[in-house]
Write an enzyme that holds these catalytic residues in place. Structure first.
Site, PDB file in Angstrom:
ATOM      1  N   HIS A 127       0.334  13.812  -1.351  1.00  0.00           N
ATOM      2  CA  HIS A 127       1.647  13.237  -1.072  1.00  0.00           C
ATOM      3  C   HIS A 127       2.019  12.126  -2.048  1.00  0.00           C
ATOM      4  O   HIS A 127       1.196  11.326  -2.466  1.00  0.00           O
ATOM      5  CB  HIS A 127       1.686  12.695   0.355  1.00  0.00           C
ATOM      6  CG  HIS A 127       0.663  11.626   0.618  1.00  0.00           C
ATOM      7  ND1 HIS A 127       0.897  10.294   0.406  1.00  0.00           N
ATOM      8  CD2 HIS A 127      -0.607  11.708   1.077  1.00  0.00           C
ATOM      9  CE1 HIS A 127      -0.171   9.583   0.731  1.00  0.00           C
ATOM     10  NE2 HIS A 127      -1.109  10.429   1.139  1.00  0.00           N
ATOM     11  N   ASP A 128       3.297  12.128  -2.427  1.00  0.00           N
ATOM     12  CA  ASP A 128       3.906  11.059  -3.225  1.00  0.00           C
ATOM     13  C   ASP A 128       3.375  10.971  -4.654  1.00  0.00           C
ATOM     14  O   ASP A 128       3.616   9.980  -5.341  1.00  0.00           O
ATOM     15  CB  ASP A 128       3.748   9.692  -2.536  1.00  0.00           C
ATOM     16  CG  ASP A 128       4.303   9.706  -1.116  1.00  0.00           C
ATOM     17  OD1 ASP A 128       5.504   9.954  -0.960  1.00  0.00           O
ATOM     18  OD2 ASP A 128       3.526   9.501  -0.164  1.00  0.00           O
ATOM     19  N   GLY A 145      -3.165  10.532  -2.901  1.00  0.00           N
ATOM     20  CA  GLY A 145      -1.759  10.148  -2.758  1.00  0.00           C
ATOM     21  C   GLY A 145      -1.311   9.104  -3.754  1.00  0.00           C
ATOM     22  O   GLY A 145      -2.096   8.255  -4.198  1.00  0.00           O
TER      23      GLY A 145
END
Length: 271
Positions: A127-128, A145
């Site tokens: 994520h991200d 992340g």
């Protein structure tokens, strides 16, 4: 209702949920699953058993191989089901078992991959993460992340990158390396813990950087990491000397930028 271009070819045993947007000349193989908020741009190919879910956009002419899961919910402990996105650029290849997660609201809400990237089997983008163009993740590479990877980086098989780490343009990460700290542009990092062993001269040469410029960057590298002060202090001290060398200035700007991680060095893995 889905929006499906007339030239798209969808196997009768694939599932394309209502709401998906399917572009021209898209090919979707058997046993694929395309979620209701997915957009597949023109020329995308999904081979058998590929899954694309979430609020996800796959760029033109990208290919997704069997058992890849693209656009899954983040594995963050703070995941609460909020809206977040994954955007993958054009001409990307995601081989068998690749996983890419959508972003989190706390991390900006988006995971983004640039154009012409290659993700080999079982590599993972968490994520991200923000990835540039022309990047290679070899087999079993793991990005935690919030990692940022700039253009033309190569990550060799089995390496792992700590969350919030930055990897500069044209860097090379060796196989099974543990990347716990930021890696400068053009840097070459190996080992566990990862040690900055020097410059990615092969990559610089392939990028068309002249030999005389490579020598300048080497000299600056020694001044930064072998000087008496800290790497950041040394980098700031030599800026005026290299104003005519964009590659060195790029390294100095990278070092000067704010970061959540320390800086990889040739010594203890950080500086």
């Amino acid at each position: 209702m889905s929006t499906i271009a007339a030239t798209a070819v969808i196997h009768p045993m694939a599932v394309v949920e209502a709401g998906a947007v399917i572009g021209e000349n898209v090919r979707i193989g058997p046993f694929c699953h395309v979620g209701p908020r997915v957009t597949l741009k023109d020329g995308v190919e999904l081979m058998s058993n590929a899954v694309v879910s979430g609020l996800t956009e796959i760029g033109p002419n990208s290919r997704i191989f069997p058992m890849a899961v693209i656009g899954g919910v983040s594995q963050s402990l703070h995941e609460a089901g909020e809206d977040s996105r994954l955007i993958v650029g054009a001409n990307c290849t995601m081989r068998e078992g690749v996983t890419m997660n959508c972003g989190t609201v706390g991390g900006g809400g988006i995971t983004r991959v640039g154009d012409n990237c290659l993700f080999l089997a079982n590599s993972h983008v968490a994520h991200d993460c923000i990835l540039g163009n022309n990047i290679i993740l070899s087999n079993n590479v793991m990005l935690a992340g919030h990692v940022r990877v700039e253009d033309y980086v190569i990550l060799s098989g089995g390496c792992a990158v700590h969350q919030f780490t930055r990897i500069g343009r044209n860097a090379f990460i060796g196989g099974l390396a543990a990347v716990s700290y930021d890696v400068i542009p053009y840097g070459m990092l190996n080992g566990n813990p990862g040690i900055l062993g020097g410059l990615n001269v092969v990559g610089m040469t392939r990028a068309g950087i002249e030999r005389s410029v490579i020598h300048q960057v080497r000299r600056a590298f020694k001044q930064i990491f072998e000087g008496e002060g800290s790497a950041r202090a040394n980098a700031a001290a030599i800026r005026e000397e290299y104003l005519d060398c964009p590659q060195v200035i790029e390294i100095l700007d990278f070092i000067a930028a704010e970061s959540d991680r320390a800086l990889s060095s040739p010594h203890r893995g950080k500086n």
